[in-house]
Design an enzyme around this catalytic site. Structure first.
Site, mmCIF file in Angstrom:
data_model
loop_
_atom_site.group_PDB
_atom_site.id
_atom_site.type_symbol
_atom_site.label_atom_id
_atom_site.label_comp_id
_atom_site.label_asym_id
_atom_site.label_seq_id
_atom_site.Cartn_x
_atom_site.Cartn_y
_atom_site.Cartn_z
ATOM 1 N N CYS A 1 0.824 -1.221 0.000
ATOM 2 C CA CYS A 1 0.000 0.000 0.000
ATOM 3 C C CYS A 1 0.858 1.271 0.000
ATOM 4 O O CYS A 1 0.375 2.342 -0.346
ATOM 5 C CB CYS A 1 -0.929 0.008 1.209
ATOM 6 S SG CYS A 1 -2.018 -1.424 1.222
ATOM 7 N N HIS B 1 -3.865 6.885 2.100
ATOM 8 C CA HIS B 1 -4.178 5.583 1.508
ATOM 9 C C HIS B 1 -5.612 5.181 1.855
ATOM 10 O O HIS B 1 -6.079 5.435 2.962
ATOM 11 C CB HIS B 1 -3.184 4.552 2.035
ATOM 12 C CG HIS B 1 -3.522 3.165 1.615
ATOM 13 N ND1 HIS B 1 -3.695 2.822 0.290
ATOM 14 C CD2 HIS B 1 -3.745 2.034 2.335
ATOM 15 C CE1 HIS B 1 -3.998 1.546 0.217
ATOM 16 N NE2 HIS B 1 -4.039 1.048 1.433
ATOM 17 N N ASN C 1 -10.190 -0.775 -1.566
ATOM 18 C CA ASN C 1 -8.745 -0.606 -1.392
ATOM 19 C C ASN C 1 -8.045 -1.123 -2.656
ATOM 20 O O ASN C 1 -8.021 -2.331 -2.904
ATOM 21 C CB ASN C 1 -8.289 -1.397 -0.158
ATOM 22 C CG ASN C 1 -6.789 -1.299 0.086
ATOM 23 O OD1 ASN C 1 -6.046 -0.783 -0.747
ATOM 24 N ND2 ASN C 1 -6.346 -1.806 1.221
HETATM 25 N N1 COA Z 1 -18.772 -9.241 6.916
HETATM 26 C C1 COA Z 1 -19.400 -9.474 8.078
HETATM 27 N N2 COA Z 1 -18.777 -9.736 9.234
HETATM 28 C C2 COA Z 1 -17.435 -9.763 9.202
HETATM 29 C C3 COA Z 1 -16.704 -9.531 8.028
HETATM 30 C C4 COA Z 1 -17.424 -9.268 6.855
HETATM 31 N N3 COA Z 1 -16.817 -9.022 5.675
HETATM 32 N N4 COA Z 1 -15.382 -9.607 8.311
HETATM 33 C C5 COA Z 1 -15.288 -9.884 9.614
HETATM 34 N N5 COA Z 1 -16.532 -9.982 10.157
HETATM 35 C C6 COA Z 1 -16.896 -10.261 11.541
HETATM 36 C C7 COA Z 1 -15.819 -11.009 12.301
HETATM 37 O O1 COA Z 1 -15.899 -12.396 12.072
HETATM 38 C C8 COA Z 1 -16.132 -10.649 13.720
HETATM 39 O O2 COA Z 1 -17.180 -11.429 14.163
HETATM 40 P P1 COA Z 1 -17.262 -11.946 15.710
HETATM 41 O O3 COA Z 1 -17.341 -10.678 16.532
HETATM 42 O O4 COA Z 1 -18.496 -12.767 15.729
HETATM 43 O O5 COA Z 1 -16.004 -12.701 15.930
HETATM 44 C C9 COA Z 1 -16.640 -9.209 13.607
HETATM 45 O O6 COA Z 1 -17.041 -9.034 12.245
HETATM 46 C C10 COA Z 1 -15.587 -8.181 13.941
HETATM 47 O O7 COA Z 1 -14.385 -8.557 13.260
HETATM 48 P P2 COA Z 1 -13.112 -7.657 13.307
HETATM 49 O O8 COA Z 1 -12.060 -8.275 12.416
HETATM 50 O O9 COA Z 1 -12.754 -7.404 14.728
HETATM 51 O O10 COA Z 1 -13.694 -6.329 12.617
HETATM 52 P P3 COA Z 1 -13.087 -4.916 12.537
HETATM 53 O O11 COA Z 1 -14.024 -3.939 13.095
HETATM 54 O O12 COA Z 1 -11.676 -4.882 13.010
HETATM 55 O O13 COA Z 1 -13.078 -4.665 10.970
HETATM 56 C C11 COA Z 1 -11.497 -4.636 9.153
HETATM 57 C C12 COA Z 1 -12.317 -5.504 10.107
HETATM 58 C C13 COA Z 1 -10.706 -5.573 8.261
HETATM 59 C C14 COA Z 1 -12.456 -3.831 8.318
HETATM 60 C C15 COA Z 1 -10.569 -3.712 9.960
HETATM 61 O O14 COA Z 1 -9.909 -4.454 10.950
HETATM 62 C C16 COA Z 1 -9.541 -3.003 9.122
HETATM 63 O O15 COA Z 1 -9.869 -2.203 8.294
HETATM 64 N N6 COA Z 1 -8.247 -3.240 9.374
HETATM 65 C C17 COA Z 1 -7.159 -2.530 8.753
HETATM 66 C C18 COA Z 1 -7.091 -2.690 7.259
HETATM 67 C C19 COA Z 1 -5.849 -2.001 6.747
HETATM 68 O O16 COA Z 1 -5.539 -0.899 7.117
HETATM 69 N N7 COA Z 1 -5.082 -2.666 5.950
HETATM 70 C C20 COA Z 1 -3.781 -2.073 5.632
HETATM 71 C C21 COA Z 1 -3.599 -1.754 4.279
HETATM 72 S S1 COA Z 1 -4.181 -3.013 3.209
#
Ligand code: COA
Length: 332
Positions: free
Chosen positions: A114, A259, A289
């Site tokens: 990224c 980003h 993204n």
């Molecule tokens: N749809 C529905 N539910 C989903 C899901 C989806 N696509 N992806 C994950 N979940 C669920 C998980 O299983 C979890 O369920 P649980 O509480 O029953 O265990 C719940 O949602 C929360 O998951 P979590 O991973 O803690 O969510 P989050 O709020 O952290 O959001 C991201 C996930 C990926 C959106 C977030 O962590 C993120 O954006 N991270 C950084 C990404 C980034 O900056 N990348 C760097 C450059 S690529």
């Protein structure tokens, strides 16, 4: 010593729009979850097998060349940032060069995920300052959609990514009131496995096995929460480092382009820097993204809409796998 300035920009995304609702055919997810957690409403995906990243980059390059009233033969160098190269080797830069029909000029591939476009910008700026090259094509291009895990374990990452390409043509300026003022790059390999793709890999033997495939090791994996926390902190730090290097502060920023990994990350950064809405630009709602392509796509949209004008103090920042991160300060 000259500085690098942006001569022109362009971007291209495939025709196929994929909405959040469409993703429900593969994953147990919802439009509401994706919008609320990420800000994404749709993304663009290639028709599988029909377009590679260098095809998207070619279209974006044609647009930038046309706007600069330049021919591809006037380019001195290609810098191509991607984490989804057309092939493992050779790098995508040579494929783009072949498609442009400009043989002989160097083609450098950058593998900083990224942050790739910013790493590429730093290299381009250095080469232009030292007069090594005069006209550099800087590319960020990705095809993610053909590499997603369409099984249940791929849900968290699968909804985030889109395909696309953005490019900039850079050249020297002697004007002391514009151009790339400085670039600030960072990395911390202690966190490499928090966002990575394990296989196939020369560090493993065999590089990939049937068992690896069964276990899904060919897909990207991420510890989202950890990555989120680091993304906010590291982008903040590097923006402040870039501004501080010039005796400036957040109040001097005309436009921040960060980003586009998650709108929530960018909202926290905006709040912490205390920037008004008209000082930041986000387009993740439309593209998802697109990794190395997010910053050049956003720059091009800001140029076309008039948000980036001569004199604008632009801050670019990115964070991604590696971890790698960085910022650049540009007087447009
Ligand atoms: N749809 C529905 N539910 C989903 C899901 C989806 N696509 N992806 C994950 N979940 C669920 C998980 O299983 C979890 O369920 P649980 O509480 O029953 O265990 C719940 O949602 C929360 O998951 P979590 O991973 O803690 O969510 P989050 O709020 O952290 O959001 C991201 C996930 C990926 C959106 C977030 O962590 C993120 O954006 N991270 C950084 C990404 C980034 O900056 N990348 C760097 C450059 S690529």
């Amino acid at each position: 010593m000259p500085r690098a300035e942006f001569i022109s920009t362009g971007f291209y995304v495939p025709e196929r729009v994929v909405t959040n609702d469409e993703l429900r055919q593969w994953w147990d997810t919802s439009d509401q979850w994706i919008r609320e957690r990420t800000g994404i409403k749709q993304r663009y995906w290639v028709e599988p097998g029909k377009q590679g990243g260098s095809d998207l980059a070619l279209e974006a390059t044609r647009m930038a060349l046309e706007r600069a009233d330049m021919d591809a033969s006037e380019l001195d160098c290609i810098i191509y940032a991607t984490l989804s190269p057309d092939y493992f080797f050779p790098g995508s830069g040579v494929y783009l060069q072949r498609k442009l029909g400009v043989f002989g000029i160097p083609a450098l591939d950058i593998r900083n995920q990224c942050t790739g476009f910013l790493y590429g910008l730093a290299v381009a700026d250095a080469w232009i300052r030292t007069r090594q090259y005069r006209r550099i094509l800087l590319v960020g291009a990705e095809v993610h959609s053909t590499g997603l895990d369409f099984g249940p374990a791929g849900r968290d990452l699968g909804v985030l990514f889109g395909d696309g390409a953005g490019v900039a043509i850079l050249g020297p300026t002697d004007a002391d009131d514009r151009g790339v003022l400085s670039t600030h790059l960072f990395a911390d390999g202690r966190y490499a496995e928090l966002l990575w793709c394990e296989s196939d890999a020369s560090a493993r033997f065999p590089r990939i096995s049937h068992q690896d495939l069964d276990e899904g090791r060919q897909y990207a994996r991420m510890q989202g929460r950890e990555v989120f926390k680091h993304a906010v902190a590291r982008m903040m730090e590097s923006v402040l480092a870039a501004l501080g290097a010039h005796g400036l502060g957040p109040g001097d920023v005309d436009l921040l382009i960060a980003h586009q990994a998650n709108l929530r990350i960018n909202e926290v950064v905006q709040r912490q820097l205390d920037l008004r809405d008209d000082r930041v630009y986000n387009n993740i709602d439309r593209y998802g993204n697109t990794t190395a392509a997010t910053i050049p796509i956003a720059i091009d949209e800001c140029v076309q809409s008039g948000r980036l004008r001569r004199g604008t103090l632009l801050v670019l920042t990115a964070f991604g796998s590696g971890f790698t991160w960085g910022s650049a300060l540009v007087r447009w």
